[in-house]
Design a protein around this motif. Structure first.
Motif: not given
Ligand code: A3P
Length: 308
Positions: A207-209, A271-277, A149-151, A246-250, A54-61, A141-143
């Motif tokens: 990797r999310y990055e 809540d699945f979207f915060r900063k996305g950076v 922090i996201s979690f 279409l899938c961008s955070f914005e 959780p909190k690795s960018g799942t929503t985006w993927l 996967c995410r750093n």
């Protein structure tokens, strides 16, 4: 099963205890669901499974994979695209949160192929039929610095108002010691990392990055991996750019469904979207936390080839 208590927060996230099952910590109901998933799920060779902590960018993927896979029936520029009215988690359900719940055994064989699923279960706990079939897994996967922090901030959003918030220090102690839901993070990440090296063409490890750094490249990579590569006509017609947009955070955060909708009655879609950076951890970590997590990562990831 080993039990640990949330000592300083009696009802952490509404649950007093988390339990260890197959080396990973979960809330009890999740374990029941996972056992049912392990026992009953029958993979098909055409299945595609998105896996993550959780909190690795799942929503985006999920959004990206859904848009890639369904672009013939739902062109990404279409103004009634499902992603405009549904949160990505609704479109790509999670085995242990949506399908194998309340002791139900769903008949997933009737779903149209290719079926798209997701899971937070680690590689070593996946049902045999997934590991033995030719179905494909995309792991994101995410750093761990940003993942933590996201979690932590997410957990505090879903905590009932009657309960105290979890301090950054307390959450960090749990995370860095591996005792948080779906943790230890290193077992989860290394399991998929090693499996991706051992099994050709079975697991795409992202990797999310990397996605943030070159989404165009990785979108094409995902499309090729799931055997839906973009042809030259699509490339020149801007289909790739349309999916990215279409899938961008914005874009996703401006949609009504992601501002006011809910997922399984429990989570607010927003809540699945915060900063996305990448790198927001610098705004929260103190020097001792940097030192501790760096040490844990060095110890656990050293020699594995997995780096951030
Ligand atoms: P932050 O809390 O760092 O902002 P998950 O989807 O696995 O729950 O991960 C959530 C993280 O992914 C959050 O990170 C969230 O903001 C980010 N995220 C969600 N949708 C995104 C998107 N379309 N593009 C980039 N990041 C996104």
């Amino acid at each position: 099963m080993q039990r640990t208590s949330f000592s300083s927060r009696k009802k952490g996230c509404g649950h007093r205890y988390i339990y260890r099952y197959q080396d990973i910590w979960y809330i009890p109901t999740r374990i029941q669901n996972i056992v049912s998933f392990q026992k009953h799920f029958q993979a098909k060779d055409s299945d595609i499974i998105i896996a993550s902590l959780p909190k690795s960018g799942t929503t985006w993927l999920k959004a990206l994979t859904f848009a890639i896979l369904n672009r013939k029936c739902f062109p990404p520029s279409q103004n009634n695209h499902p992603l405009l009215s549904s949160n990505p988690h609704e479109l790509v359900p999670i085995f242990e949160y949506n399908h194998y719940v309340y002791n139900q055994i769903p008949d997933l064989s009737i779903l149209p192929e290719p079926r798209l699923f997701s899971t937070h279960v680690p590689f070593h706990s996946l049902p045999d039929s997934i590991t033995k079939s030719k179905c494909k897994i995309i792991y994101i996967c995410r750093n761990p610095f940003d993942n933590f922090i996201s979690f932590w901030l997410f957990v505090n959003k879903i905590v009932p108002p009657s309960l105290p918030k979890l301090s950054c220090e307390e959450a960090f102690e749990r995370y860095s010691n591996g005792i948080n839901e779906c943790g230890p993070f290193w077992i989860h990440m290394l399991g998929y990392w090693r499996a991706s090296k051992e099994t050709q063409n079975k697991i795409l490890f992202l990797r999310y990055e990397d996605l943030k750094g070159d989404i165009n490249f990785y979108l094409k990579r995902v499309a090729e991996f799931i055997d839906c590569p973009f042809n030259s006509e699509e490339q020149s017609n801007g289909v790739i750019e349309n999916i990215i947009e279409l899938c961008s955070f914005e874009k996703l955060t401006e949609l009504e469904v992601n501002k006011t909708g809910k997922f399984i009655q429990k989570f607010e879609n927003k809540d699945f979207f915060r900063k996305g950076v990448v790198g927001d951890w610098v705004n929260h970590f103190s020097p001792w936390m940097i030192e501790k997590l760096s040490k844990v990562m060095e110890e656990k990831f050293g020699g594995s080839g997995l780096s951030f």
